[in-house]
Scaffold this active site. Structure first.
Site, PDB file in Angstrom:
ATOM      1  CG  MET A  30      24.159 -20.197  27.005  1.00 23.06           C
ATOM      2  SD  MET A  30      25.120 -20.992  28.275  1.00 23.06           S
ATOM      3  CE  MET A  30      25.055 -19.773  29.573  1.00 23.06           C
ATOM      4  CE1 TYR A  32      13.679 -17.885  32.757  1.00 21.68           C
ATOM      5  CE2 TYR A  32      14.869 -15.938  33.483  1.00 21.68           C
ATOM      6  CZ  TYR A  32      13.805 -16.807  33.614  1.00 21.68           C
ATOM      7  OH  TYR A  32      12.859 -16.588  34.581  1.00 21.68           O
ATOM      8  CG  LEU A  33      16.202 -15.390  24.643  1.00 14.70           C
ATOM      9  CD1 LEU A  33      15.628 -15.343  23.231  1.00 14.70           C
ATOM     10  CD2 LEU A  33      17.725 -15.483  24.599  1.00 14.70           C
ATOM     11  CD  GLU A  35      14.105  -5.137  26.507  1.00 14.25           C
ATOM     12  OE1 GLU A  35      14.569  -4.412  25.610  1.00 14.25           O
ATOM     13  OE2 GLU A  35      12.972  -5.659  26.449  1.00 14.25           O
ATOM     14  N   GLY A  36      19.012  -7.564  26.736  1.00 19.58           N
ATOM     15  CA  GLY A  36      20.382  -7.638  26.213  1.00 19.58           C
ATOM     16  C   GLY A  36      20.424  -8.515  24.969  1.00 19.58           C
ATOM     17  CG  HIS A  37      19.726 -12.713  25.360  1.00 18.38           C
ATOM     18  ND1 HIS A  37      19.213 -12.800  26.629  1.00 18.38           N
ATOM     19  CD2 HIS A  37      20.861 -13.464  25.346  1.00 18.38           C
ATOM     20  CE1 HIS A  37      20.000 -13.576  27.367  1.00 18.38           C
ATOM     21  NE2 HIS A  37      21.009 -13.988  26.623  1.00 18.38           N
ATOM     22  N   GLY A 147      27.531 -10.032  22.542  1.00 16.19           N
ATOM     23  CA  GLY A 147      27.470  -8.860  23.410  1.00 16.19           C
ATOM     24  C   GLY A 147      28.812  -8.545  24.046  1.00 16.19           C
ATOM     25  CE  LYS A 149      26.609  -9.254  32.099  1.00 14.90           C
ATOM     26  NZ  LYS A 149      26.624 -10.676  32.102  1.00 14.90           N
ATOM     27  CB  SER A 185      23.138 -11.222  33.676  1.00 14.95           C
ATOM     28  OG  SER A 185      23.469 -12.582  33.871  1.00 14.95           O
TER      29      SER A 185
END
Ligand code: AMP
Length: 282
Positions: A30, A32-33, A35-37, A147, A149, A185
């Site tokens: 979605m 607003y990237l 480090e997780g993305h 993820g 997550k 997040s």
């Protein structure tokens, strides 16, 4: 790297790659990237010839009182991160391009979507499944990356792919955290400094649960009570749920005898955050 906004443009690009015999990976987001993305994109780049990142704040998965309008967006920043990571294409459709005015077909699931986040977000997974199904049909990737997550989402997507015979592999990727333990997040941007500090109660309480499980505790109600008690020591926290469920079926269990998901959702002020630990081997 190219940014495209229509289904036809994605299809044309993917066709070009397929004609050249190249493999394609998809990372649905979605935007607003962070480090997780990026960890998902890195893995996709390592495992595929070409990588598509979709950036789409999907209106269908937001309830009427949720944060669709305020959800953070910054396509320029997202493009820089994708370019750096080596992605080949960003698909950033307009809602009208994904959902025509006469849109009326949905992917729904009756089992894995009813508990956990599905309790307080009853229409969420119908929106997720429908948009992800559409993205699979538009991009037709060899592999798609999700993820842990969003552990329930990962389980739901795996189940959907199996039920509906989508011809691709789903790759689950570990949770990326801030140095102090908070799961990264896009919604962390909603937290003021005091709330940001309070939000550590999510990862801390899950760690507390981990220690109990590692010490041999198998009684789910004992572990849930310990986690709940710890979260309740934080005045800014309000629990949505604390659960331990079978990692395959997402059904509740009384005793841990196989792979389980320990998932929590907690409001910090007005911001609803989720986190989890998955125990594959116990
Ligand atoms: P979102 O943009 O929040 O819809 O997330 C897009 C994808 O990135 C989903 O598969 C998420 O599970 C994944 N993701 C988000 N945050 C993290 C994180 N901290 N670690 C790993 N994956 C994540």
């Amino acid at each position: 790297m190219k940014i495209v906004h229509t289904v036809d443009e994605v299809r044309a690009k993917v066709k070009e790659w397929r004609t050249a015999g190249l493999s394609v990976g998809l990372v649905p987001t979605m935007g607003y990237l962070h480090e997780g993305h990026k960890s998902l994109i890195d893995r996709a780049v390592a495992e595929n010839d070409k990588v598509v990142v979709s950036v789409f704040v999907n209106p269908m998965q937001f309830g009427p009182t949720e944060d669709l309008a305020s959800y953070p967006r910054d396509l320029q920043r997202d493009a820089a991160l994708c370019e750096d990571a080596g992605a080949d294409l960003i698909f950033n459709p307009e809602p009208e391009n994904m959902y025509a005015s006469d849109f009326s077909s949905f992917i729904d699931m009756n089992t894995l979507t009813t508990g956990l986040c599905g309790k307080s977000r009853p229409i969420h997974f119908r929106g997720v499944c429908t948009v992800v199904g559409k993205l699979f049909n538009i991009v037709q990737p060899d592999k798609a990356y999700f993820g842990q997550k969003d552990a329930q989402q990962l389980a739901v997507i795996r189940h959907m792919v199996n039920d509906l015979n989508f011809n691709l592999e789903i790759v689950g990727c570990p949770i990326i955290r801030e140095e102090d333990g908070l799961a990264k997040s896009s919604r962390n941007t909603y937290l003021n400094p005091e709330e940001r500090q309070a939000a550590l109660i999510l990862s801390k309480s899950l760690e507390h649960g981990r220690k109990l499980i590692e010490a041999g505790e198998r009684n789910v109600s004992v572990i849930i009570k310990a986690i709940t008690d710890m979260i309740e020591t934080e005045p800014l926290a309000r629990i949505d749920y604390v659960e331990i469920v079978d990692w395959n079926t997402l059904e509740t269990v009384d005793t841990i005898t196989g792979p389980v998901l320990n998932a929590i959702a907690v409001y910090i002020g007005k911001t609803r955050l989720i986190d989890n630990h998955i125990y594959e081997e116990v």
